[in-house]
Design an enzyme around this catalytic site. Structure first.
Site, PDB file in Angstrom:
ATOM      1  N   HIS A  65     -54.886  -5.765  31.477  1.00 38.74           N
ATOM      2  CA  HIS A  65     -54.929  -7.200  31.777  1.00 38.74           C
ATOM      3  C   HIS A  65     -54.743  -8.025  30.488  1.00 38.74           C
ATOM      4  O   HIS A  65     -53.985  -8.994  30.448  1.00 38.74           O
ATOM      5  CB  HIS A  65     -56.270  -7.496  32.447  1.00 38.74           C
ATOM      6  CG  HIS A  65     -56.449  -8.907  32.909  1.00 38.74           C
ATOM      7  ND1 HIS A  65     -57.652  -9.385  33.322  1.00 38.74           N
ATOM      8  CD2 HIS A  65     -55.582  -9.950  33.017  1.00 38.74           C
ATOM      9  CE1 HIS A  65     -57.529 -10.657  33.669  1.00 38.74           C
ATOM     10  NE2 HIS A  65     -56.280 -11.029  33.493  1.00 38.74           N
ATOM     11  N   GLU A  68     -51.163  -7.915  29.473  1.00 37.01           N
ATOM     12  CA  GLU A  68     -50.344  -8.834  30.276  1.00 37.01           C
ATOM     13  C   GLU A  68     -50.415 -10.249  29.683  1.00 37.01           C
ATOM     14  O   GLU A  68     -49.383 -10.911  29.520  1.00 37.01           O
ATOM     15  CB  GLU A  68     -50.858  -8.839  31.728  1.00 37.01           C
ATOM     16  CG  GLU A  68     -50.192  -9.871  32.625  1.00 37.01           C
ATOM     17  CD  GLU A  68     -51.176 -10.530  33.578  1.00 37.01           C
ATOM     18  OE1 GLU A  68     -51.947  -9.827  34.253  1.00 37.01           O
ATOM     19  OE2 GLU A  68     -51.180 -11.777  33.624  1.00 37.01           O
ATOM     20  N   HIS A  69     -51.621 -10.696  29.338  1.00 36.82           N
ATOM     21  CA  HIS A  69     -51.776 -12.026  28.741  1.00 36.82           C
ATOM     22  C   HIS A  69     -51.110 -12.096  27.358  1.00 36.82           C
ATOM     23  O   HIS A  69     -50.392 -13.041  27.045  1.00 36.82           O
ATOM     24  CB  HIS A  69     -53.261 -12.346  28.552  1.00 36.82           C
ATOM     25  CG  HIS A  69     -53.933 -12.856  29.776  1.00 36.82           C
ATOM     26  ND1 HIS A  69     -54.489 -14.107  29.845  1.00 36.82           N
ATOM     27  CD2 HIS A  69     -54.150 -12.293  30.990  1.00 36.82           C
ATOM     28  CE1 HIS A  69     -55.031 -14.297  31.042  1.00 36.82           C
ATOM     29  NE2 HIS A  69     -54.850 -13.202  31.757  1.00 36.82           N
ATOM     30  N   GLU A 143     -56.976 -13.668  23.492  1.00 35.43           N
ATOM     31  CA  GLU A 143     -56.807 -13.339  24.905  1.00 35.43           C
ATOM     32  C   GLU A 143     -57.852 -12.354  25.419  1.00 35.43           C
ATOM     33  O   GLU A 143     -58.204 -12.381  26.590  1.00 35.43           O
ATOM     34  CB  GLU A 143     -55.402 -12.774  25.153  1.00 35.43           C
ATOM     35  CG  GLU A 143     -54.280 -13.738  24.815  1.00 35.43           C
ATOM     36  CD  GLU A 143     -54.333 -15.028  25.628  1.00 35.43           C
ATOM     37  OE1 GLU A 143     -54.662 -14.978  26.828  1.00 35.43           O
ATOM     38  OE2 GLU A 143     -54.053 -16.097  25.052  1.00 35.43           O
ATOM     39  N   GLU A 165     -62.361 -15.152  32.067  1.00 35.97           N
ATOM     40  CA  GLU A 165     -61.793 -15.036  33.414  1.00 35.97           C
ATOM     41  C   GLU A 165     -62.569 -13.984  34.219  1.00 35.97           C
ATOM     42  O   GLU A 165     -62.925 -14.210  35.378  1.00 35.97           O
ATOM     43  CB  GLU A 165     -60.313 -14.625  33.280  1.00 35.97           C
ATOM     44  CG  GLU A 165     -59.479 -14.772  34.529  1.00 35.97           C
ATOM     45  CD  GLU A 165     -58.045 -14.268  34.289  1.00 35.97           C
ATOM     46  OE1 GLU A 165     -57.431 -14.665  33.279  1.00 35.97           O
ATOM     47  OE2 GLU A 165     -57.572 -13.458  35.105  1.00 35.97           O
TER      48      GLU A 165
HETATM   49 ZN   LIG Z   1     -55.647 -13.046  33.686  1.00 32.34          ZN
END
Ligand SMILES: [Zn+2]
Length: 215
Positions: A65, A68-69, A143, A165
């Site tokens: 994840h 991805e960011h 991130e 998040e």
């Molecule tokens: Zn995310």
């Protein structure tokens, strides 16, 4: 196009008509890298491109994840802070996103404008293949996770885009239950860990582990 012929380095393996979308699918393989390509020729005015990678984590640090960011935070040809945000604001895209699943990560873009479509593809391909994060550990801190301390007598806390998040995700009872079920049902596989990241484990992620996962 003909089966077994090579087009721009891709060998054509299969051609199949898909009536549901009024199109023809061409299944190809990049001879040098082994990358698989599906090209769908259809009269749809919306052009779609999607690049996807098999990303199977072995723990719940959220490395897939965070990857991805992080790759969307600047690249070789586009060394700005947030090309993704600029594209959202300033392109004619009809779809633009990136998502991490338990076993894959994908980067889809779509546009009805041909020039715009090629620009979007260019930005996304450069992002995933030549991301700035390969040289810049601070992107992973931003991130993923980092320590935060505004004043010397404040309490030391964790911050980070994905960390915050996922704290939100883990505050929902439904998603805690779903994750616990996955852990119990698939304890010895990639599906038993959280590719999104468990806030209790995200802070275990090191830049070395991140680099290894990218390789
Ligand atoms: Zn995310």
């Amino acid at each position: 196009m003909e089966i077994n012929k090579v087009y721009s380095g891709f060998r054509l393996d299969r051609i199949e008509r898909i009536d549901e979308i009024n199109g023809t699918a061409y299944e190809m393989k990049h001879e040098k890298s082994g990358a698989r390509l599906i090209y769908i020729d259809s009269p749809d005015s919306n052009k779609v491109f999607n690049i996807a990678f098999r990303t199977t984590p072995h723990n719940s640090t959220g490395v897939a994840h965070i990857m991805e960011h992080s790759v969307l935070c600047g690249s070789r040809k586009f060394p700005l802070k947030e090309p993704f945000v600029e594209l959202v604001k300033g392109s004619l895209n009809t779809f633009l996103n990136a998502m991490t699943y338990p076993d894959k990560t994908m980067y889809p873009v779509a546009s009805k404008n041909d020039k715009d479509f090629h620009n979007l593809m260019d930005v996304y391909l450069d992002a995933v293949l030549y991301p700035r994060v390969r040289e810049d550990a601070e992107i992973v801190m931003q991130e993923g996770w980092h320590y935060e301390l505004d004043r010397a007598d404040d309490e030391l806390t964790y911050k980070g885009v994905v960390f915050n998040e996922m704290k939100g995700v883990y505050s929902s009872p439904d998603s805690v239950l779903e994750r616990q079920m996955m852990r119990e049902l698939f304890p010895d596989t990639t599906y038993g860990v959280d590719s999104g990241g468990d806030p209790d484990h995200i802070t275990d992620l090191t830049y070395e582990e991140f680099q290894e996962f990218y390789r």
